[in-house]
Design a protein around this motif. Sequence first.
Motif, PDB file in Angstrom:
ATOM      1  N   ALA A   1       0.825  -1.208   0.000  1.00 56.58           N
ATOM      2  CA  ALA A   1       0.000   0.000   0.000  1.00 56.58           C
ATOM      3  C   ALA A   1       0.860   1.259   0.000  1.00 56.58           C
ATOM      4  O   ALA A   1       0.530   2.249  -0.673  1.00 56.58           O
ATOM      5  CB  ALA A   1      -0.925  -0.014   1.211  1.00 56.58           C
ATOM      6  N   LEU A   2       1.970   1.251   0.736  1.00 63.03           N
ATOM      7  CA  LEU A   2       2.863   2.410   0.759  1.00 63.03           C
ATOM      8  C   LEU A   2       3.528   2.615  -0.599  1.00 63.03           C
ATOM      9  O   LEU A   2       3.787   3.760  -1.013  1.00 63.03           O
ATOM     10  CB  LEU A   2       3.914   2.236   1.850  1.00 63.03           C
ATOM     11  N   LYS A   3       3.822   1.537  -1.288  1.00 63.29           N
ATOM     12  CA  LYS A   3       4.382   1.665  -2.638  1.00 63.29           C
ATOM     13  C   LYS A   3       3.378   2.334  -3.576  1.00 63.29           C
ATOM     14  O   LYS A   3       3.756   3.142  -4.442  1.00 63.29           O
ATOM     15  CB  LYS A   3       4.799   0.290  -3.166  1.00 63.29           C
ATOM     16  N   ARG A   4       2.104   2.009  -3.429  1.00 55.71           N
ATOM     17  CA  ARG A   4       1.084   2.658  -4.258  1.00 55.71           C
ATOM     18  C   ARG A   4       0.977   4.150  -3.938  1.00 55.71           C
ATOM     19  O   ARG A   4       0.556   4.946  -4.781  1.00 55.71           O
ATOM     20  CB  ARG A   4      -0.271   1.982  -4.036  1.00 55.71           C
ATOM     21  N   GLU A   5       1.386   4.533  -2.717  1.00 54.07           N
ATOM     22  CA  GLU A   5       1.365   5.945  -2.322  1.00 54.07           C
ATOM     23  C   GLU A   5       2.622   6.686  -2.754  1.00 54.07           C
ATOM     24  O   GLU A   5       2.792   7.857  -2.429  1.00 54.07           O
ATOM     25  CB  GLU A   5       1.216   6.044  -0.802  1.00 54.07           C
TER      26      GLU A   5
END
Length: 344
Positions: A244-248
């Motif tokens: 999820a942090l990579k998508r951010e």
Amino acid sequence: MPGNERYPGPRRRPGSKKGPTKGSGGRRRKGLEGRGPTPRAEDRVGHPRARAKARAEARAARPTHAKRLERAREGFAVPADHEVVCGRNAVAEAARAGIPIVRVFMAVSAESDDRLAAVVRRATLLGAPMVEATRLDLEALTGGAAHQGVAIEVPAYEYVRARDLLERARDAGRTPLLIALDRVTDPHNFGAILRSAGAFGADGVIIPERRSVGVNVTVWKVSAGAAARVSVARETNLVRTLTALKREGCFVVGLDGGGETMVEDLALANAPLVVVTGAEGAGLSRLVRETCDVIASIPIAGAVESLNAAVATGIGLYEVDRLRRTARAEDADAAGATGHAGGA
């Protein structure tokens, strides 16, 4: 000889009740029964083995640290989900950070120490009572930690979400720098990592709910108060959180001895980063390793097999901070050169 026919010996007086008897009539029954088997050496009063057995039983009856801690908590009625933070630095940092204080336990005077005076003032503002305790009470209450004569009771640690850490960094205008711990179970390592995070400007630490140590009294103590300044996020699934942090927009960098990129050559230092550290020996788990964008390693001498999680994280954060400062200095020089050229 005539006249000497008398019976040789005492004669029974006439009328005596005693007559001839047969047997003892039970009067020697105890003597006939004997004393039974010989008791063992440790059961004989005064025997050296008996004294050694008594000493061992006395030692076993003494309360252990765990029992003393439990009794102290019960005596002071400390709830199970509350933590007892001890040590002058840790207590002072918690007070400065505005951590809610339920009670203050003191075995020393605050007059000679400005840090303790600040704790007393903070507790007074919060209405937290001051509890006089002995050093033995504090030793039991803190599980034998180096309490330095003072401890505070704080509510259960309030964890945040990983997304909160990211949003706080962006709202403050900083390039996010987060730390994620994969199966780090040693509270001393965790406390030292929090201290490094505070020293090098990390925006928070992410830990999984399972197979990971939480913020406890040892972490508070080892962090020297950094646990009051560095937020900790607790997530159910670390791999899902990293994804999820990579998508951010974050890049995930794993620290591992087998990485192809040296940490001092990390090209992603200026981007939003999540630095992932695994447990000593086991390293990064397979799924976490596959989620990382880059696996970076720290060069060490061949005589040393590996670094523990705290040391590796500290070195990694230092290198990221150094690369970012170098990049900012180069940008400032470039901006200054452009300004001079425009003025000319």
